[in-house]
Motif scaffolding. Sequence first.
Motif, PDB file in Angstrom:
ATOM      1  N   THR A 150       6.419   6.556 -15.668  1.00 42.63           N
ATOM      2  CA  THR A 150       7.632   7.282 -16.071  1.00 42.63           C
ATOM      3  C   THR A 150       8.128   8.148 -14.914  1.00 42.63           C
ATOM      4  O   THR A 150       7.332   8.752 -14.212  1.00 42.63           O
ATOM      5  CB  THR A 150       7.319   8.197 -17.281  1.00 42.63           C
ATOM      6  N   GLY A 151       9.426   8.165 -14.727  1.00 44.96           N
ATOM      7  CA  GLY A 151      10.016   8.990 -13.668  1.00 44.96           C
ATOM      8  C   GLY A 151      10.220   8.227 -12.379  1.00 44.96           C
ATOM      9  O   GLY A 151      10.867   8.723 -11.451  1.00 44.96           O
ATOM     10  N   THR A 182       6.128   8.352   2.121  1.00 50.23           N
ATOM     11  CA  THR A 182       4.783   8.452   2.690  1.00 50.23           C
ATOM     12  C   THR A 182       4.290   7.059   3.061  1.00 50.23           C
ATOM     13  O   THR A 182       3.686   6.854   4.097  1.00 50.23           O
ATOM     14  CB  THR A 182       3.803   9.051   1.646  1.00 50.23           C
ATOM     15  N   SER A 183       4.549   6.115   2.161  1.00 48.70           N
ATOM     16  CA  SER A 183       4.035   4.767   2.414  1.00 48.70           C
ATOM     17  C   SER A 183       5.034   3.705   1.968  1.00 48.70           C
ATOM     18  O   SER A 183       5.946   3.974   1.171  1.00 48.70           O
ATOM     19  CB  SER A 183       2.685   4.565   1.734  1.00 48.70           C
ATOM     20  N   CYS A 222       0.592   5.014  -8.096  1.00 50.20           N
ATOM     21  CA  CYS A 222       0.612   6.323  -8.739  1.00 50.20           C
ATOM     22  C   CYS A 222       1.340   7.373  -7.893  1.00 50.20           C
ATOM     23  O   CYS A 222       1.664   8.443  -8.370  1.00 50.20           O
ATOM     24  CB  CYS A 222      -0.805   6.802  -9.001  1.00 50.20           C
ATOM     25  N   GLU A 223       1.575   7.069  -6.623  1.00 50.01           N
ATOM     26  CA  GLU A 223       2.174   8.075  -5.747  1.00 50.01           C
ATOM     27  C   GLU A 223       3.687   7.943  -5.750  1.00 50.01           C
ATOM     28  O   GLU A 223       4.270   7.420  -4.828  1.00 50.01           O
ATOM     29  CB  GLU A 223       1.629   7.915  -4.325  1.00 50.01           C
ATOM     30  N   ARG A 224       4.312   8.382  -6.787  1.00 54.51           N
ATOM     31  CA  ARG A 224       5.775   8.406  -6.918  1.00 54.51           C
ATOM     32  C   ARG A 224       6.417   7.122  -6.393  1.00 54.51           C
ATOM     33  O   ARG A 224       7.135   7.129  -5.396  1.00 54.51           O
ATOM     34  CB  ARG A 224       6.355   9.614  -6.170  1.00 54.51           C
ATOM     35  N   ALA A 264       7.881   9.434  -1.225  1.00 54.63           N
ATOM     36  CA  ALA A 264       7.628   8.435  -2.264  1.00 54.63           C
ATOM     37  C   ALA A 264       6.805   7.287  -1.678  1.00 54.63           C
ATOM     38  O   ALA A 264       6.552   7.239  -0.473  1.00 54.63           O
ATOM     39  CB  ALA A 264       8.964   7.898  -2.778  1.00 54.63           C
ATOM     40  N   THR A 265       6.371   6.397  -2.548  1.00 52.32           N
ATOM     41  CA  THR A 265       5.821   5.118  -2.101  1.00 52.32           C
ATOM     42  C   THR A 265       6.900   4.085  -2.363  1.00 52.32           C
ATOM     43  O   THR A 265       7.303   3.878  -3.503  1.00 52.32           O
ATOM     44  CB  THR A 265       4.552   4.746  -2.902  1.00 52.32           C
TER      45      THR A 265
END
Length: 319
Positions: free
Chosen positions: A185-186, A105-106, A152-154, A82-83
């Motif tokens: 969303t999510g 990841t970040s 945008c990266e989770r 996730a970010t």
Amino acid sequence: MSLAVQFHDLHPTPASTSLRDEILTGFRADQKFASPKFFYDQRGSELFDRICKQPEYYPTRTEETILAEAADEIATIAGHEATLIELGSGASRKVRLLLEAMRPTSYLGIDISRDFLLDSTRRLAADYPWLEVHAACADFSCNMELPDGLCCERPVGFFPGSSIGNFEPQAAEDFLRGLHSLLPTGSGLLVGIDLVKDKATLEAAYNDAAGVTAAFNLNLLERLRHELHAKIDPANFVHQAFFNEEHSRIEMHLVSQLPQVVTIAGERFSFLEGETIHTENSYKYTVEGFQALAGRAGFEALSSWTDANSLFSVHYLTR
Ligand code: AVI
């Protein structure tokens, strides 16, 4: 020192929210007030870091215990890669309890105190070479944007320390609603919330015997002297903190010890003996009360954790 931190300029930057204008507005009110966000200059951030280590200030160590014990469960819910976006990242210490389990990841640390933010994110990047570390100096209490691509990266938001308790309840709800529209969303949001408890425990936490909270409160006046050239003598004020049961909040004030006139940006403000500047509210919630507030902002509370003594809670919200 590692240069591996990617720095982003976000809007609104702290400089664009005016210390001078907000302080003058607060001092003109019948009950003089100052926003608690102005505590956090470099020295204020260092003092807050020391508050967190005081034996009476249970929130930090209790939240850390909860996070350490729940880290695997949190990772299972949030997933890997996730970010992780920390709001008010300060010393970036608590996030370390999650990194190995979550393996994001970040990481993006967002804080109002620029030098403090750079120091702590650089240390994080040095200690976790596998992690992509980003930093952004911003006032997250205002409507904020996220750096392109990162959101945008989770994303999983991380808002520990019960900082949301420093907002008025309606503002806390509005703030969560703002995050709800910012996050796709999510995505998840992990929030730490201090719980209602006996008055003695609460009041001791904001009146530590070493006087660090008092120094933190009074440092606001030092900041006004340095940054606004205010003519105000901190020695003429004392720290006060008490639990207001009706509003379920700790209130912090600076109490004038004598009748006096202070000058800020050329404007004179008079104080009676005993008159106060209201510098902070720290709201305390029940687990259900906070879940209901988050629900009104559009979030669903997937899981909540508390310690054995029900001092503090951590909530995983989804949108
Ligand atoms: C940052 N915030 C959650 C702290 C609190 O407990 O409200 C600030 C603080 N003020 C005095 N002590 C700590």
